[in-house]
Design an enzyme around this catalytic site. Structure first.
Site, PDB file in Angstrom:
ATOM      1  N   HIS A  27     -11.663 -32.373  -3.500  1.00  0.00           N
ATOM      2  CA  HIS A  27     -10.302 -32.629  -3.774  1.00  0.00           C
ATOM      3  C   HIS A  27      -9.845 -33.314  -2.605  1.00  0.00           C
ATOM      4  CE1 HIS A  27      -9.630 -28.538  -6.131  1.00  0.00           C
ATOM      5  NE2 HIS A  27     -10.606 -29.314  -6.774  1.00  0.00           N
TER       6      HIS A  27
ATOM      7  N   TYR B 289      -8.401 -37.599  -3.131  1.00  0.00           N
ATOM      8  CA  TYR B 289      -7.291 -38.279  -2.607  1.00  0.00           C
ATOM      9  C   TYR B 289      -7.551 -39.471  -1.823  1.00  0.00           C
ATOM     10  CZ  TYR B 289      -5.414 -33.614  -3.922  1.00  0.00           C
ATOM     11  OH  TYR B 289      -5.174 -32.442  -4.642  1.00  0.00           O
TER      12      TYR B 289
END
Ligand SMILES: [Fe+2]
Ligand SMILES: [Fe+2]
Length: 344
Positions: A121, A125
């Site tokens: 994750h 980003y």
């Protein structure tokens, strides 16, 4: 004080039924045909089936669309990214602190996969920032978590709750840190996700929305993982869950709601089509009720039991059947084990 378990213990207990979430004596060998917490292995298998790679999703079109967003949308996009980058980075660093005192190898296994997913994750980003956001705005996103006083205040609250357990690993602080994790996985991400889905609903930033959907699917599993760890602890260590502790957990949820609503009002303002600060606040209150219910705790906002943004579920429920199937199995397992969570 809880001590970190030894790496391996040759005097350890192989009988899975004598396993405990904390204070157990496992050998630490991973024996997946000999487990006590069957839900953990089921979650592990689901997480492996959900494997995904951010670069498989193209962001070329998003980079063009970013320029056509309103300034309010661009600012919100950057701010939401800044907060979620902070949270997933924190998860990567903190999960091993929890795993170190959990004495159930099948649960340690799932926590290891969760840690891996949080790393993916965080990388996602970075991939979004590098692919979508112009160079001149990127540094501000990576600095906002400490440059924006409101964001720093709430980030401190989350980090302090984690740090407290690192400094003083008592059983009570473990419960607090587990609850802080549960709220992070189940509440803090969601108004940010709602912002991205609001863009997606209006045909904007489709690549970003797809990545967020994959992340959202993972976070829902993490929520179930922490829900189940807490439920097992409730059952095995009932002396920890005094009425005071239960009220304490509700108040942690109340503080989380306050921080999330203040933050989302700050991020969204009134300049985002289709999402007002008030509807997002209602959504956050609804989520808090749901999360407390999962732990058998009474709702903080009984007037907000209905989902105020039903269109969100169309985006959030990627692969819904699979996730629901497992959530249901998990709930059934908990009921079959004796305790009635609704009555805690
Ligand atoms: Fe995450
Ligand atoms: Fe997570």
């Amino acid at each position: 004080m809880l001590e970190k378990k030894p790496l391996f213990n040759e005097q350890g207990e192989r009988d899975a039924q004598r396993r405990r979430m904390i204070h157990g004596h496992p050998t630490n060998l991973i024996e997946l045909n000999n487990v006590k917490y069957a839900w953990a292995y089921r979650l592990y298998r689901t997480m492996m089936q959900n494997f995904w790679i951010p670069e498989e999703i193209s962001l070329t079109h998003d980079a063009l669309q970013y320029e056509q967003l309103t300034e309010a949308e661009r600012t919100a996009y950057d701010r939401v990214l800044s907060f979620v980058i902070f949270m997933d980075s924190l998860q990567v660093h903190n999960l091993p602190n929890i795993s170190a005192v959990i004495t159930a190898p099948e649960v340690n296994l799932v926590l290891a996969v969760q840690d891996f997913q949080e790393a993916v994750h965080a990388q996602s980003y970075a991939y979004i920032v590098d692919s979508v956001v112009p160079q001149a705005r990127r540094d501000a996103i990576y600095n906002l978590w400490r440059d924006d006083p409101l964001l720093l205040t709430r980030n401190r609250l989350i980090t302090d709750q984690y740090q407290q357990f690192v400094v003083q690993p008592t059983e009570e602080n473990l419960v607090h840190t587990l609850m802080a994790n549960f709220l992070l996985e189940g509440l803090y991400f969601y108004s940010g996700f709602a912002f991205f889905y609001g863009l997606g609903r209006r045909g904007k930033m489709g690549g970003t929305v797809s990545i967020i959907q994959y992340i959202n699917r993972d976070e829902r599993i993490h929520l179930v993982l922490f829900q189940n760890i807490l439920r097992e602890l409730f059952r095995e260590e009932p002396q920890l869950f005094t009425p005071e502790m239960q009220e304490n957990l509700r108040q942690m949820a109340a503080a989380a709601v306050e921080h999330e609503t203040t933050w989302s009002a700050h991020v969204l303002g009134e300049g985002i089509a289709g999402l007002t600060a008030e509807t997002v606040a209602a959504y956050v209150r609804y989520l808090a009720n749901d999360r407390l219910h999962r732990l058998g705790l009474s709702p903080l906002f009984p007037q907000q039991m209905e989902h105020p943004l039903p269109w969100l579920t169309r985006f959030a429920n990627l692969n819904e059947q699979k996730v629901d199937f497992f959530e249901q199995r998990v709930l059934n397992y908990a009921k079959a084990s004796g305790p009635q969570w609704g009555e805690l």
